[in-house]
Write a protein that holds these residues in place. Structure first.
Motif, PDB file in Angstrom:
ATOM      1  N   ILE A  29       0.866  -1.185   0.000  1.00 13.10           N
ATOM      2  CA  ILE A  29       0.000   0.000   0.000  1.00 13.10           C
ATOM      3  C   ILE A  29       0.897   1.228   0.000  1.00 13.10           C
ATOM      4  N   VAL A  30       0.348   2.335  -0.458  1.00 14.28           N
ATOM      5  CA  VAL A  30       1.006   3.637  -0.392  1.00 14.28           C
ATOM      6  C   VAL A  30      -0.053   4.664  -0.053  1.00 14.28           C
ATOM      7  N   GLY A  31       0.269   5.582   0.837  1.00 14.58           N
ATOM      8  CA  GLY A  31      -0.624   6.694   1.144  1.00 14.58           C
ATOM      9  C   GLY A  31       0.190   7.952   1.329  1.00 14.58           C
ATOM     10  N   GLY A  32      -0.228   9.024   0.692  1.00 11.13           N
ATOM     11  CA  GLY A  32       0.521  10.259   0.868  1.00 11.13           C
ATOM     12  C   GLY A  32       0.068  11.352  -0.067  1.00 11.13           C
ATOM     13  N   ARG A  33       0.768  12.465   0.025  1.00  6.67           N
ATOM     14  CA  ARG A  33       0.522  13.579  -0.882  1.00  6.67           C
ATOM     15  C   ARG A  33       1.513  13.435  -2.026  1.00  6.67           C
ATOM     16  N   LEU A  34       1.036  13.012  -3.176  1.00  5.72           N
ATOM     17  CA  LEU A  34       1.893  12.654  -4.295  1.00  5.72           C
ATOM     18  C   LEU A  34       1.387  13.289  -5.587  1.00  5.72           C
ATOM     19  N   ASP A  35       2.332  13.654  -6.451  1.00 11.97           N
ATOM     20  CA  ASP A  35       2.008  14.059  -7.811  1.00 11.97           C
ATOM     21  C   ASP A  35       2.128  12.845  -8.721  1.00 11.97           C
ATOM     22  N   LYS A  36       1.538  12.936  -9.918  1.00 10.24           N
ATOM     23  CA  LYS A  36       1.655  11.792 -10.823  1.00 10.24           C
ATOM     24  C   LYS A  36       1.727  12.259 -12.268  1.00 10.24           C
ATOM     25  N   VAL A  37       2.336  11.381 -13.073  1.00  7.04           N
ATOM     26  CA  VAL A  37       2.238  11.485 -14.527  1.00  7.04           C
ATOM     27  C   VAL A  37       1.509  10.225 -14.980  1.00  7.04           C
ATOM     28  N   LYS A  63       7.947  16.893  -8.332  1.00  4.36           N
ATOM     29  CA  LYS A  63       8.920  16.097  -9.086  1.00  4.36           C
ATOM     30  C   LYS A  63       8.315  15.379 -10.291  1.00  4.36           C
ATOM     31  N   ALA A  64       7.077  15.711 -10.635  1.00  3.33           N
ATOM     32  CA  ALA A  64       6.422  15.009 -11.736  1.00  3.33           C
ATOM     33  C   ALA A  64       7.163  15.198 -13.052  1.00  3.33           C
ATOM     34  N   GLY A  65       7.805  16.346 -13.228  1.00  3.53           N
ATOM     35  CA  GLY A  65       8.544  16.589 -14.462  1.00  3.53           C
ATOM     36  C   GLY A  65       9.703  15.649 -14.669  1.00  3.53           C
ATOM     37  N   ASP A  66      10.166  15.008 -13.600  1.00  4.32           N
ATOM     38  CA  ASP A  66      11.303  14.081 -13.697  1.00  4.32           C
ATOM     39  C   ASP A  66      10.870  12.631 -13.859  1.00  4.32           C
ATOM     40  N   TYR A  79      15.795   5.411  -9.123  1.00  2.00           N
ATOM     41  CA  TYR A  79      15.531   4.637 -10.332  1.00  2.00           C
ATOM     42  C   TYR A  79      14.227   5.055 -11.018  1.00  2.00           C
ATOM     43  N   VAL A  80      13.765   6.274 -10.706  1.00  2.00           N
ATOM     44  CA  VAL A  80      12.579   6.828 -11.369  1.00  2.00           C
ATOM     45  C   VAL A  80      12.842   8.241 -11.872  1.00  2.00           C
ATOM     46  N   LEU A  81      13.442   9.063 -11.032  1.00  4.37           N
ATOM     47  CA  LEU A  81      13.549  10.492 -11.323  1.00  4.37           C
ATOM     48  C   LEU A  81      14.742  10.785 -12.234  1.00  4.37           C
TER      49      LEU A  81
END
Length: 877
Positions: free
Chosen positions: A195-203, A225-228, A281-283
């Motif tokens: 599970i994941v819970g938080g304040r997150l941006d997404k693409v 950090k969505a641009g990355d 390994y994402v940004l």
């Protein structure tokens, strides 16, 4: 099941679970310090288990709040609970339900296993045995359950709530809280829960599968950090399409989510439909990520996605079968990257990793088979042997049976074992059936530790036009395996004539195998080739067809023939590496001019012929064997300082001899075209920076000037950091000024500062240990973040051969202090750092004694975690 006493767990002791959990319903109410987990487990007795056995569920630092059996509160004498175990003495008749409520503190969970906080988000990591830190469960991979998860949290704190499978419903929970329900229809072991819970941006984007289904895909990152994240999303789409095309595997859920977190013990995790990644390994952006970073993101995104079938839909019966998912999936991601970029360059890069990590593991006290027969702590077996050598075993299997039979075997494996927890024997049986071959002898690769050495000796009879090649194999003793049996070694080979052309082989191959593939399956064999018109130069292990060491009686001129003319790019590169290795070994032995003109002439000719057409390959050729490579070739009584000085001498000689060519090529490759992370652009940058590195070694003043200009003028991290890396080996004001400028420029980017920490930790100078100690006080460094620890402490211990292995033992004592201090906070990271001692037995006697002393101090520390106790104990065995 983990034995907290540290007792050995053996493969032969495996027995089926006494109970199965068909369905698991979770209600998780997130709170920073008091998260409540209500688990309803639908159980039944396993016909293959022990009848009427007590039900023993695993826990780890759990607090039990309540327990109900079939909806009624359990009587106090019906169970026994501790933080590590919940025992139901006499379970009711099958089937039955358990409702278990536990309370956990995510903020205090510094082990980063189970449910924990990363920055402002809640996230989980359950492989290998982390789910037991969330609720009591049968925490073993052969217990497959269908999970439905309700997640509740404060809406402002965690507006995004993600789980495994597909979203079912979401809504208001009152009091400023909200909830989301996720259902995964595919049975899975609990190590794949997330599970994941938080304040997150997404693409976000969509992918249409080969059957026409739409899948919603997204990458979630920390705010801002969505641009990355765009490159990771693109890599995901390419991975999905490739797996359909090459393996016929279609994705099976309606959504696929990736979440990047900043605190993570590993690289990434393949949880079903919800992959959680270390953010490194994402940004990526051109300003902050190197070409290597982009390639790693592409490969690891692919790796975790490919696990959907090789690891999730088909999982492991037990942790001894770990290579069944990891080795196979590494092979798959290697093939994906080879198709996306340069197959030859990718193969070279993979073999470099294998030799530097796995060969080193195989030659030391931590050696173990691809499928170990026993362990004390499973976390310590996520190793290069399981991953990298495991992938090589799959590659050999494909070589032996051919690509068509290999694909048939994979299809059969997917069809036959989908939805099960499988074993190596079941996996191999599919390929035996698909190919009609007996793979019993080949299976020894899974059982026997150590790196085989293949020795080759050739003799040419000009009168008879016959060439005889005698091959022998031997594997040195490893811990627990003193006697070794011959293995099945596929050797892809060719014969190269003086003109550079391949000589037709007669016979063409071992019967039943592809042309040019000969199988050595006994202690020795002699291959006889007829109608050979001239004395040939043998090109062996083309494409690195087996994970072995090769000893061959070739003169330097023979190796240069292969370097100039071999049709196999891997062996063309390998011949240059061998020539360079011999030169460095001569320098270690005291030869003050180790690299003769023939080597420089061959490199000059190569650059003139290949630099423009294949810059990525040319960059690999210019990179000398590492100090660790040379130490491994010496094998015993290694003096790291002597190795370092010898390599530096040879590098300087080559750089000086090729100075004009390197400077001209460097200038020709300089471009102001906009940065793109594609293979062509990355290849040009790799060659340009390889030229700069060699030039600085041979002409330091000129190299420093070029590097300073590149450092300040670069429009991308690849070129900026390559220049800084060159400067790091040139002591003086320019280096320190550049390091300070870099830190100031990227002071707010933790991942970029990790590069800065790592680079300084690997400076091969006597003041580096004190530099590392000082950097531990830097505001950006934290012992609580695995990336920071690995970048600074890990880079020093595993990447700085001379300073970690200081003759006064200070490097060893420093690492021992760190491991002991870190063990209570994060045992996994501490244990991984301790593996820096894996080659201590090959050192010269003085350093060897000091390394052993430091290891014993760690081993004798009271209260060690099972993780660190296991590594220290095996290292001293």
């Amino acid at each position: 099941m983990r034995d907290e006493s540290g007792a050995v767990i053996r493969l032969e002791d495996y027995r089926p679970t006494d109970y199965l959990i068909d369905r698991t319903e979770l209600d998780i109410r997130l709170d920073r310090h008091a998260t409540r987990v209500r688990a309803t487990l639908h159980l039944r007795a396993n016909a293959a288990g022990r009848p009427s056995a007590p039900l023993v569920l695993d826990g780890d630092e759990l607090r039990l709040i309540s327990l109900a059996i079939d909806g009624r509160p359990a009587a106090p004498d019906a169970y026994e609970a501790s933080p590590e175990r919940l025992v139901i003495h006499a379970p009711p008749a099958s089937p039955f339900t358990l409702t278990i409520e536990t309370e956990i503190d995510p903020t205090a969970n510094t082990k980063l296993m189970g449910l924990y906080r990363s920055g402002s988000a809640y996230c989980t990591q359950c492989e290998a045995e982390g789910f037991r830190r969330i609720t009591y469960f049968l925490d073993r991979p052969d217990v497959l359950s269908v999970f439905t998860t309700r997640i509740e949290a404060d809406r402002d704190e965690a507006p995004v709530l993600l789980g495994n499978g597909n979203p079912v419903k979401a809504g208001d929970a009152g009091g400023g809280r909200h909830y989301a329900v996720w259902h995964d229809p595919f049975p899975k072991p609990c190590y794949l829960f997330a599970i994941v819970g938080g304040r997150l941006d997404k693409v976000a984007d969509t992918f249409t599968t080969m059957s026409g289904r739409r899948v919603d895909i997204a990458v979630y990152v920390e705010p801002g950090k969505a641009g990355d994240a765009a490159y990771a999303l693109d890599a995901l789409k390419r991975s999905m399409a490739w797996d359909e095309r090459v393996f016929g595997r279609e994705y099976d859920l309606d959504v696929f989510n990736v979440v990047a977190v900043s605190d993570f013990n590993m690289g990434a995790m393949e949880n079903k439909g919800l992959n959680i990644f270390n953010d490194k390994y994402v940004l990526a952006s051109p300003e902050t990520a190197t070409d290597t970073d982009y390639a790693n993101i592409e490969a690891i995104i692919a790796h975790e996605y490919f696990h959907n079938w090789t690891g999730n839909r088909i999982t492991c019966r037990d942790w001894f079968q770990l290579c069944l998912k990891e080795g196979l999936t590494v092979f798959r991601d290697q093939e994906f990257s080879a198709d996306q970029r340069s197959r030859a360059v990718k193969r070279i890069a993979d073999v470099r990793v294998l030799r530097s990590q796995q060969f080193a593991e195989d030659s030391g006290p931590l050696a173990h088979p691809v499928r170990p027969r026993q362990y004390r702590e499973i976390n310590n077996f996520y190793t290069a042997t399981v991953y990298e050598k495991g992938a090589e075993v799959i590659r050999m299997l494909r070589t032996l049976i051919g690509e068509e039979a290999f694909r048939r075997g994979m299809d059969l494996y997917f069809d036959r074992y989908d939805g099960t927890a499988a074993t190596i024997e079941q996996f191999l049986s599919c390929f035996a059936e698909a190919s009609g071959r007996d793979l019993g002898h080949f299976a020894l690769w899974y059982e026997q530790a150590g790196t085989p050495t293949v020795t080759a000796r050739g003799h040419y009879d000009p009168a008879a036009k016959v060439y005889r090649l005698t091959l022998t194999q031997a594997t040195p003793p490893t811990p627990g395996q003193l006697e070794k049996s011959p293995q099945v070694i596929p050797i892809s080979l060719g014969l190269v004539g003086a003109s550079g052309a391949d000589i037709p082989l007669s016979p063409p191959a071992t019967e039943g195998h592809a042309p040019g593939v000969f199988v050595l399956d006994g202690p020795s064999a002699t291959l006889t080739f007829t109608d050979v018109p001239e004395k040939p130069v043998p090109s062996l292990l083309r494409g690195f067809s087996a994970p072995v060491r090769l000893e061959i009686d070739l003169e330097e001129e023979d190796l240069l023939v292969l370097f100039r003319h071999d049709s196999d790019p891997f062996n063309q590169w390998q011949s240059a590496q061998t020539v360079a290795t011999r030169a460095i070994l001569r320098a270690v032995a005291g030869d003050k001019r180790a690299a003769d003109h023939r080597m420089a002439d061959a490199l000059r000719h190569f650059l003139a012929m290949r630099a423009a057409s294949d810059p990525a390959f040319a960059a690999q050729v210019l990179a000398l064997p590492t100090e660790a490579d040379i130490a491994r070739e010496i094998g015993h009584d290694v003096d790291p300082d002597a190795v370092h000085h010898a390599r530096r001498l040879v590098k300087a000689e080559i750089g000086a001899a090729l100075g004009d060519e390197l400077a001209e090529l460097y200038g020709r490759l300089t471009t102001r075209e906009p940065y793109t992370p594609d293979a062509a652009g990355a290849g040009r940058r790799a060659l340009r920076n390889a030229c700069l590195d060699l030039l600085a070694a041979g002409r330091p003043a000129e190299g420093e000037a070029f590097a300073l200009h590149q450092f300040r003028d670069a429009d991308n991290m690849t070129d900026r950091f390559a220049a800084l890396s060159v400067l790091s080996h040139l002591p003086g004001t320019a280096r320190e000024t550049a390091l300070a400028e870099f830190a100031e420029r990227f002071r707010d980017n933790a991942l970029v500062l990790d590069k800065w920490f790592s680079l300084q930790a690997m400076i091969p100078e006597t003041g580096t240990l004190e530099r590392v100690r000082g950097l531990m006080s830097h505001p950006a460094f934290s012992m609580g973040n695995p990336n920071r620890v690995r970048s600074l402490i890990g880079s020093f211990a595993m990447g700085n051969l001379t300073q970690f292995n200081r003759p006064d033992g200070a490097g060893y004592e420093f690492l021992a202090d760190i491991v002991i201090a870190l063990d209570a906070r994060n045992p996994q990271v501490a244990a991984r750092l301790l593996t820096a001692f894996r080659t201590w037995k090959m050192l010269e006697p003085g350093r060897r004694a000091l390394a052993e002393k430091a290891l014993r101090r760690v081993a004798e520390t009271p209260g060690l975690s099972p993780d660190v106790a296991d590594i220290s104990g095996r290292s001293l065995s």
